[in-house]
Design a protein around this motif. Structure first.
Motif, short mmCIF file in Angstrom:
data_model
loop_
_atom_site.label_atom_id
_atom_site.label_comp_id
_atom_site.label_asym_id
_atom_site.label_seq_id
_atom_site.Cartn_x
_atom_site.Cartn_y
_atom_site.Cartn_z
N VAL A 36 0.95 -1.23 0.09
CA VAL A 36 0.04 0.07 0.04
C VAL A 36 0.78 1.31 -0.07
N VAL A 37 0.62 1.99 -1.14
CA VAL A 37 1.55 3.19 -1.39
C VAL A 37 0.80 4.57 -1.20
N CYS A 38 0.93 5.48 -0.36
CA CYS A 38 0.24 6.65 -0.13
C CYS A 38 1.00 7.74 -0.81
N VAL A 39 0.31 8.37 -1.92
CA VAL A 39 0.93 9.42 -2.55
C VAL A 39 0.38 10.76 -2.02
N ILE A 40 1.49 11.69 -1.77
CA ILE A 40 0.95 13.01 -1.11
C ILE A 40 1.74 14.01 -1.74
N GLY A 41 1.40 15.28 -1.63
CA GLY A 41 2.07 16.21 -2.15
C GLY A 41 0.99 17.55 -2.58
N PRO A 42 1.73 18.57 -2.79
CA PRO A 42 0.90 19.88 -3.14
C PRO A 42 -0.19 19.87 -4.32
N SER A 43 -1.30 20.65 -4.48
CA SER A 43 -2.05 20.58 -5.76
C SER A 43 -0.98 20.88 -6.78
N GLY A 44 -1.62 20.19 -7.83
CA GLY A 44 -0.69 20.49 -9.13
C GLY A 44 0.51 19.83 -9.29
N SER A 45 0.82 19.06 -8.20
CA SER A 45 2.33 18.18 -8.34
C SER A 45 2.45 17.16 -9.33
N GLY A 46 0.98 16.60 -9.73
CA GLY A 46 0.97 15.63 -10.67
C GLY A 46 0.61 14.37 -10.11
N LYS A 47 0.00 14.35 -8.87
CA LYS A 47 -0.46 13.16 -8.31
C LYS A 47 -1.43 12.45 -9.05
N SER A 48 -2.63 12.99 -9.51
CA SER A 48 -3.73 12.48 -10.23
C SER A 48 -3.17 12.07 -11.76
N THR A 49 -2.27 12.90 -12.26
CA THR A 49 -1.61 12.57 -13.52
C THR A 49 -1.15 11.00 -13.42
N LEU A 50 -0.17 10.91 -12.32
CA LEU A 50 0.44 9.69 -12.16
C LEU A 50 -0.51 8.67 -12.14
N LEU A 51 -1.39 8.63 -11.16
CA LEU A 51 -2.62 7.27 -11.25
C LEU A 51 -2.96 7.29 -12.55
N PHE A 205 -4.41 7.64 8.33
CA PHE A 205 -4.51 6.64 7.43
C PHE A 205 -3.36 6.21 6.74
N ALA A 206 -2.34 7.23 6.41
CA ALA A 206 -1.16 6.97 5.86
C ALA A 206 -0.38 6.49 6.84
N ARG A 207 -0.19 6.94 7.99
CA ARG A 207 0.57 6.53 9.11
C ARG A 207 0.25 4.84 9.43
N GLU A 208 -0.95 4.57 9.33
CA GLU A 208 -1.49 3.35 9.96
C GLU A 208 -1.34 2.42 8.98
N VAL A 209 -1.58 2.66 7.72
CA VAL A 209 -1.99 1.37 6.76
C VAL A 209 -0.99 1.53 5.71
N ALA A 210 -0.36 2.71 5.26
CA ALA A 210 0.46 2.66 4.00
C ALA A 210 1.99 1.91 4.43
N ASP A 211 2.44 1.12 3.61
CA ASP A 211 3.79 0.48 3.60
C ASP A 211 4.63 1.44 3.25
N ARG A 212 4.20 2.57 2.58
CA ARG A 212 5.30 3.38 1.95
C ARG A 212 4.62 4.96 1.78
N VAL A 213 5.08 5.72 1.90
CA VAL A 213 4.71 7.41 1.50
C VAL A 213 5.49 7.84 0.69
N VAL A 214 4.96 8.23 -0.46
CA VAL A 214 5.72 9.09 -1.55
C VAL A 214 5.31 10.29 -1.56
N PHE A 215 6.29 11.49 -1.36
CA PHE A 215 5.89 12.91 -1.26
C PHE A 215 6.21 13.15 -2.94
N MET A 216 5.41 13.87 -3.50
CA MET A 216 5.66 14.42 -4.91
C MET A 216 5.72 16.06 -4.74
N ASP A 217 6.39 16.37 -5.73
CA ASP A 217 6.40 18.07 -5.77
C ASP A 217 6.84 18.22 -7.25
#
Ligand SMILES: Nc1ncnc2c1ncn2[C@@H]1O[C@H](COP(=O)(O)OP(=O)(O)OP(=O)(O)O)[C@@H](O)[C@H]1O
Ligand SMILES: [Mg+2]
Length: 268
Positions: A36-51, A205-217
């Protein structure tokens, strides 16, 4: 799930531009089966585009994506076959408003997987139970709360037996009191071993469930690692600024408040 022993999702040198706007600037990311990978990052950083590049809702400009060992960015690939293996849940649930919950779950199975009526209904029933909504089988979407609609949307993705699930801010449109039920369903899916990529700002949720957190900017991965590292002790100033703004928007707006190392610790 990948029979090849390779990561379930492999992203290699992924670039995506819209005109002159380079939104993804070289993403490399492997996600193991069941991870389970959680992707975080500011608006416009490309998170939705990546998915959206992973399930080919967007065509990458450059680079490769493999799902279960199959290159989905191969030009000869059967896009429909790829999408069938990847469940996607969006911020807006997009249920069919004019049919009931059961039909929302059976129609795609019948159209896409050519399942007969009885089998589709059985799979729908099982998955409604899985998201805790067996009693809403005959309800219409408008009769459900936002959280219930989102759980139906998750069930609708699950009836297709996806190998991986992509979630794009699945709780952002919900009233706060409805968020927990949706996260509980996602937590259960994770526990069952589903491979999941989750764009979310739900840090607990990220802290509890994610195996990894990815920060994009700015279209790149700035840092990644276990949640306690990326969220609890971020190494990069950009990550610290982002988390501080997320946890305490007022503080982040004060001059001189940015970039202090203790910002993210407030959540603890
Ligand atoms: N179809 C599109 N056509 C043109 N530009 C687009 C398109 N989709 C996204 N963009 C641009 O790509 C950039 C990244 O958008 P994206 O939606 O991936 O960001 P995000 O990290 O998901 O942001 P948010 O947190 O606001 O959802 C933005 O500048 C956006 O305007
Ligand atoms: Mg987005």
């Amino acid at each position: 799930m990948s029979a090849t022993g390779r990561p379930e999702i492999e992203i290699r040198g992924l670039h995506k531009s819209f005109g002159d706007n380079e939104v993804l600037r070289g993403i490399d990311l492997d996600i193991a089966a069941g991870e389970v990978v959680c992707v975080i990052g500011p608006s416009g950083s490309g998170k939705s585009t990546l998915l959206r590049c992973v399930n080919l809702l967007e065509e990458p400009t450059k680079g490769q994506v493999f799902v279960g060992g199959t290159e989905v960015t191969d030009l000869d690939v059967d896009i429909d076959a790829v999408r069938r293996r990847i469940g996607m849940v969006f911020q807006q649930f997009n249920l069919f408003p004019h049919v009931n919950v059961t039909e929302n779950l059976t129609l795609p199975q019948r159209r896409v997987l050519r399942r007969d009526k009885a089998r589709a209904a059985e799979v729908a029933r099982r998955n409604l139970e899985r998201v805790g909504l067996a009693d809403k089988a005959d309800a219409y979407p408008a009769q459900l709360s936002g959280g219930q609609q989102q759980r139906v949307a998750i069930a609708r993705a699950l009836v297709m037996d996806p190998e991986v699930m992509l979630f794009d801010e699945p709780t952002s449109a919900l009233d706060p009191e409805l968020v927990g039920d949706v996260l509980a369903v996602m937590r259960q899916l994770a526990a069952e071993g589903m491979t999941m990529m989750v764009v979310t700002h739900e840090m607990s949720f990220a802290r509890e469930v994610a195996d990894r957190v990815v920060f994009m900017d700015g279209g790149v991965i700035v840092e990644q690692g276990p949640a306690e590292q990326v969220v609890g002790n971020p190494q990069h100033e950009r990550t610290r600024n982002f988390l501080m703004r997320l946890l305490d928007p007022a503080a982040a707006e004060q001059p001189g408040a940015e970039g202090t190392a203790d910002g993210p610790d407030k959540e603890r």
